[in-house]
Design a protein around this motif. Structure first.
Motif, short mmCIF file in Angstrom:
data_model
loop_
_atom_site.label_atom_id
_atom_site.label_comp_id
_atom_site.label_asym_id
_atom_site.label_seq_id
_atom_site.Cartn_x
_atom_site.Cartn_y
_atom_site.Cartn_z
N ASP A 164 0.83 -1.21 0.00
CA ASP A 164 0.00 0.00 0.00
C ASP A 164 0.86 1.26 0.00
O ASP A 164 0.56 2.25 -0.69
CB ASP A 164 -0.92 0.01 1.22
N ARG A 183 -9.95 -2.63 -7.08
CA ARG A 183 -9.27 -2.17 -5.86
C ARG A 183 -10.14 -1.15 -5.12
O ARG A 183 -10.27 -1.20 -3.89
CB ARG A 183 -7.92 -1.55 -6.22
N GLU A 229 -11.67 -2.03 -1.43
CA GLU A 229 -11.31 -1.28 -0.23
C GLU A 229 -12.56 -0.75 0.47
O GLU A 229 -12.66 -0.79 1.71
CB GLU A 229 -10.39 -0.11 -0.59
N ASN A 278 -14.39 -3.65 2.05
CA ASN A 278 -13.61 -4.13 3.19
C ASN A 278 -13.86 -3.26 4.41
O ASN A 278 -14.07 -3.74 5.53
CB ASN A 278 -12.13 -4.16 2.83
N ASN A 279 -13.85 -1.92 4.21
CA ASN A 279 -14.12 -1.01 5.32
C ASN A 279 -15.55 -1.18 5.83
O ASN A 279 -15.80 -1.13 7.04
CB ASN A 279 -13.91 0.44 4.87
N GLY A 312 -5.97 -3.17 9.37
CA GLY A 312 -5.59 -2.63 8.07
C GLY A 312 -4.41 -1.70 8.19
O GLY A 312 -3.81 -1.54 9.25
N GLY A 366 -5.98 2.67 2.95
CA GLY A 366 -6.94 2.22 1.95
C GLY A 366 -7.73 3.34 1.31
O GLY A 366 -7.81 3.43 0.08
N VAL A 392 -7.87 4.78 -2.47
CA VAL A 392 -9.15 4.81 -3.20
C VAL A 392 -9.35 6.19 -3.83
O VAL A 392 -9.71 6.30 -5.01
CB VAL A 392 -10.32 4.48 -2.25
#
Length: 509
Positions: A336, A400, A404, A407-408, A469, A473, A477
């Motif tokens: 990242d 991606r 992200e 995922n959050n 994490g 992220g 994004v």
């Protein structure tokens, strides 16, 4: 005798004397276009002919004598007048002097005397006219230039100020006339604010020309301080004797502001160069850092996998699983960091545009998160309308972005909460757009929203069941959405948080 014919009007009430004068003048080569016998006739003839010179007898018949006629002529014409008279009493002479005659001849006079007086009068008039022209030109010049000009005599008393000097000092010329120069031209050192009277003594006594070498401030009559540049020089007469001085100064406020702006620009350019060098060193460090960390992490991962396949106790197996998770987390952090570094410094990651069939692509991305949501007793709902058009975009970047955000959503949505994914297509706009929204049943405090895309930012007091994490992220994004020429928005209220991604077909340069 002159080369160019000179027109002379004779004013004489005695006809015989007038005729004799005309003959003499014509003998000298002059032209006599008219003879006047009275004061009024002299005025009328002069206005009609505009002669080069008038020979005026003082004693004329009628109510108006020659002196009164001369005064009236001077109101309308700038021409030389020579008086002819048989009288030399003091009263007549004083009256005549007021009209500033160019000659005064007592009758009887000789021819040569008459000719000399005429030639001297014409020469004097020509020189005075040239002098007046020069004075007018000089006055216009001094009143038109953008510098302030003040002159003084040997006693340092002011004799002249132009309009710019009046404006800068706030003194009118009629007020300043006769005042000491230091009273009107009050200056101080720009840095120390100490009085800094220019070295007038050197200018007036030694004839030095002085230019200011330090920044000076002019303190006007109103107390306004104006930064100036000034210089002083002596005024000399025909014998090179100093009779006064002239002071020239200008307002340099704009110049000083321009210098400050330029200095600020230079400082900014230097700062940009320093930041660029720091950024270059940072990139070199990150590249080296990532390489040096990736290799041992990869080796550790392989060793862990080998140990996991061996016969070890359940307790040791648990420790190996924890170690494997930590390796994965560190590898994600490194990846990242490198991705964000490239997005910030190079402006983009590698883009491979492709035509995406959203009806297939979106469910494929969402599918893994539906399993994850079920595991945590969450509901993930996908609202996908039929007949969605295709989208020209980069599938890796879009995957991606959505990954992200989902995922959050899974991490922050509480047990029993809900996650909703909506896909819409606005075809009625000038540029059709695809809008993807991801909503989850958790509210972010309003004060935290402006920081949501900051690097390493995490919501305070968040209940995260899984690994926390990298905190990068959402920053990645935001950069990826910009790279896809889109917009990302976030809002939170009434127990819900919504991320909205707005995309158009990718425009390839």
């Amino acid at each position: 005798m002159t080369n160019t014919p000179i027109n002379i009007v004779i004013v004489e009430d005695e006809a015989i004397v007038a005729k004799d004068l005309r003959n003499r003048l014509q003998k000298f080569g002059y032209t006599v276009p008219a003879i006047a016998h009275s004061g009024q006739e002299a005025i009328n003839k002069s206005l009609e002919i505009c002669p080069d010179l008038v020979l005026m007898d003082i004693r004329l018949k009628g109510e108006m004598d020659g002196i009164e006629a001369a005064q009236e002529i001077h109101k309308h014409l700038d021409i030389p007048i020579i008086y002819l008279t048989a009288y030399a009493d003091d009263q007549t002479l004083e009256r005549a002097k007021i009209t500033e005659p160019f000659g005064y001849l007592l009758k009887p006079f000789k021819e040569r005397e008459l000719q000399i007086n005429i030639e001297i009068a014409l020469t004097k008039y020509k020189l005075e006219k040239q002098l007046k022209t020069n004075e007018k030109w000089l006055s216009t010049l001094l009143n038109s230039i953008s510098d302030g000009v003040i002159s003084s005599d040997l006693e340092k008393l002011i004799t002249f100020m132009n309009p710019v000097a009046e404006s800068l000092t706030a003194w009118k010329q009629e007020e300043a006339f006769g005042r000491n120069l230091s009273e009107v031209f009050n200056i101080a050192h720009g840095e120390t604010q100490e009085p800094a009277e220019i070295e007038i003594t050197k200018v007036l006594q030694d004839g030095d020309i002085i230019s200011s070498l330090v920044e000076s401030v002019l303190i006007s009559k109103d107390g306004v301080e104006i930064p100036i540049d000034e210089s002083a020089a002596p005024i000399r007469d025909d014998q090179d004797r100093i009779i006064g001085m002239v002071l020239v100064f200008r307002d340099v406020t704009e110049r000083q502001e321009a210098i400050k702006v330029r200095q600020k620009q230079v400082e900014q350019e230097q700062l940009v160069a320093q930041l660029s060098e720091i950024n270059r060193l940072k990139n070199e460090f990150l590249n080296l850092f990532s390489h040096e960390l990736r290799s041992p992490l990869s080796n550790m991962k392989v060793i862990i996998q080998m140990l996991q396949l061996s016969l070890i106790s359940p307790e040791n197996q648990r420790y190996l699983d924890m170690l494997a998770d930590e390796c994965d987390r560190e590898m994600r952090l490194i990846n990242d960091l490198l991705d964000l570094q490239r997005l910030e410094t190079e402006g983009s990651l590698l883009i491979n545009p492709d035509v995406l069939v959203l009806e297939q692509f979106i469910p494929w991305v969402v599918s893994p998160f539906q399993v994850r949501a079920q595991e945590h007793q969450q509901t993930l709902q996908l609202n996908l309308p039929s007949n969605l058009p295709t989208l020209l975009s980069d599938p890796t970047s879009l995957e991606r972005i959505l990954g992200e955000l989902l995922n959050n959503a899974c991490k922050y949505t509480p047990t029993g909460g809900m996650i909703i994914v909506n896909v819409e297509h606005n075809s009625g706009e000038i540029a059709p757009k695809t809008v993807i929204t991801i909503r989850n049943s958790v509210e972010i405090p309003t004060a935290e929203l402006p920081q949501i895309f900051n690097k390493f930012y995490r919501l305070p007091n968040a209940d995260i069941r899984n690994q926390g994490g990298t905190g990068l992220g959402l920053s990645i994004v935001q950069k990826l959405v910009e790279q896809l020429q889109g917009i990302i928005q976030v809002e939170s209220s009434a127990g819900w948080t919504t991320f909205r991604v707005i995309l158009s077909d990718l425009v390839i340069p």
